[in-house]
Design a protein around this motif. Sequence first.
Motif, PDB file in Angstrom:
ATOM      1  N   VAL A  19       8.666   1.734   2.498  1.00 31.56           N
ATOM      2  CA  VAL A  19       7.225   2.021   3.015  1.00 31.56           C
ATOM      3  C   VAL A  19       7.127   2.465   3.983  1.00 31.56           C
ATOM      4  O   VAL A  19       7.723   3.017   5.249  1.00 31.56           O
ATOM      5  N   ASP A  20       6.458   3.652   3.594  1.00 32.78           N
ATOM      6  CA  ASP A  20       6.193   4.738   4.920  1.00 32.78           C
ATOM      7  C   ASP A  20       5.238   4.572   5.751  1.00 32.78           C
ATOM      8  O   ASP A  20       5.973   4.697   6.889  1.00 32.78           O
ATOM      9  N   ASN A  21       4.917   3.832   6.023  1.00 30.56           N
ATOM     10  CA  ASN A  21       4.452   3.138   7.854  1.00 30.56           C
ATOM     11  C   ASN A  21       5.506   1.451   7.838  1.00 30.56           C
ATOM     12  O   ASN A  21       4.935   1.117   8.882  1.00 30.56           O
ATOM     13  N   ASP A  75       0.531  -0.613  -0.325  1.00 31.58           N
ATOM     14  CA  ASP A  75      -0.174  -0.132  -0.262  1.00 31.58           C
ATOM     15  C   ASP A  75       0.122   1.614   0.403  1.00 31.58           C
ATOM     16  O   ASP A  75       0.494   2.310  -0.963  1.00 31.58           O
ATOM     17  N   GLN A  76       1.954   1.390   1.075  1.00 36.93           N
ATOM     18  CA  GLN A  76       2.583   2.719   0.893  1.00 36.93           C
ATOM     19  C   GLN A  76       4.047   2.762   0.421  1.00 36.93           C
ATOM     20  O   GLN A  76       5.281   3.298   1.807  1.00 36.93           O
ATOM     21  N   VAL A 105       2.354  -5.109   6.142  1.00 36.43           N
ATOM     22  CA  VAL A 105       1.180  -3.861   6.929  1.00 36.43           C
ATOM     23  C   VAL A 105       0.476  -2.804   5.779  1.00 36.43           C
ATOM     24  O   VAL A 105       0.978  -2.389   4.345  1.00 36.43           O
ATOM     25  N   GLY A 106      -0.306  -2.939   6.076  1.00 32.32           N
ATOM     26  CA  GLY A 106      -1.576  -1.876   4.869  1.00 32.32           C
ATOM     27  C   GLY A 106      -1.780  -0.758   6.060  1.00 32.32           C
ATOM     28  O   GLY A 106      -1.770  -0.394   6.876  1.00 32.32           O
ATOM     29  N   TYR A 107      -2.904  -0.072   5.188  1.00 26.12           N
ATOM     30  CA  TYR A 107      -3.157   1.455   5.106  1.00 26.12           C
ATOM     31  C   TYR A 107      -4.396   0.999   3.886  1.00 26.12           C
ATOM     32  O   TYR A 107      -4.380   1.148   3.399  1.00 26.12           O
ATOM     33  N   ASP A 108      -5.159   2.028   5.074  1.00 27.64           N
ATOM     34  CA  ASP A 108      -6.532   2.043   4.531  1.00 27.64           C
ATOM     35  C   ASP A 108      -7.052   3.846   5.248  1.00 27.64           C
ATOM     36  O   ASP A 108      -7.429   4.187   6.196  1.00 27.64           O
TER      37      ASP A 108
END
Length: 429
Positions: free
Chosen positions: A252-254, A228-229, A312-315
């Motif tokens: 990866v940003d997060n 995701d990031q 790890v993902g982001y929503d």
Amino acid sequence: MNELEKQLSERKIELQSTTAPPELEGRLRDALSTIPPKKANPLKLMWRLSAAALFFIVLVGYQFNGFAYYGKKFLGFDDLNSGTLNQLNEAGMGQNVDEQIVLEDGSILTIDGVMTDANQLIMYYTVLNEEGLDEESIHTLHLHHISGFLTNSNASSGTSTFNENHTEIKGLMRFDPVSGFAKNLTLTLHEYIEDSPLIEKKITFPYNPNLAMQTQLKQPINETFKVDQGQITFTSITATPTSTFIEGKLNVDNYGRLNQDFAGLELIANGKPVIRSGSSSRSHIRGYTFDIRYDALPENLETLELKMKRFVGYDGLNQRVDLDSFVGETIDLNGKRLRIKEINRAEDELHLIIATEDDILLDGVTLISEEASIPLSTTLNQTYTADENGHEWKLRTLVFKTAEDADALHIEGMHFMKEYDLSVEIPIK
């Protein structure tokens, strides 16, 4: 003469002192007697002698390495070893050390032996005190790092156990790999004594790099997974008798927001997952480099696959939660669950006790009142509890600096462990 020249000179002396078996001369004499004499060609003779010398050196070196693997078993460490290390220990793989140093409390630290390969150095040690050792003895002693020629290896992980009488500690400590040119290694240890400065001690022991176990598989991977990031690139794999290391880099940003980042990455050998033993990462200007550690690969390896099931993902949520309506209720966050358990006032602060699933980290949380939007100040008291259905929740307290009453909670987004289905086959060469 610098240190490298000294090492090469020592190696030259070792090779010069190597002698052929006694029967070799007779065999060569008999063979030569059957060949008709020819006019000697000095150049051709020189090349033949050089080739023969090189073959002899390689042969002697190969045989030495093969026999050098077998030593004395390190006793008393069965409970600390994994199945793989127990098998290697039973086979006598490694190097005996038996060097000692006296600690500040009179205990004797013995380095029993080491196992080494391209991935790590594993040190087996014993702490003995006939007057008794307490539980703090493990925490006051830190085997910090190993140094030597072209070597500066930090400790990465370890484990230890007491005997029944609490007079002996058996321990195992893992270090970064050491140089193949080192002939002596120095362990630096730290002792932490209450109300005293840090005590540093060193113990030097001989090391033979020829006892290092052979690398079984080392090759590039160079595959990139997009998340995701950002993205993750797996660069290489190194498999040795003690472990398997996957190395790579990521941007990866997060990354690091959750403590489960690499928990969903599996190494599949011959159709079965290889046991994961840990991971580490280092920050760089353009992101992170990392290594993920697994158990040794099985014998008769036929297939090898790297599979990422979760990362790890982001929503982005942009979701408003009315406090009056949802206290004590379960709120849906795009398939994940949130509960607001309590709202408490503490002087000029408002405390919200919330519960989420373990792999959830809320992002951009603000408290909305009639007058303003108040950002989250801090998070306190993370604990875990289970509900009547056995579902585990992660509890924590959100603290907002405000004396006003609040109407709603605004959640900009959430970090969570996202399901992926990404894989790459690693060719076996």
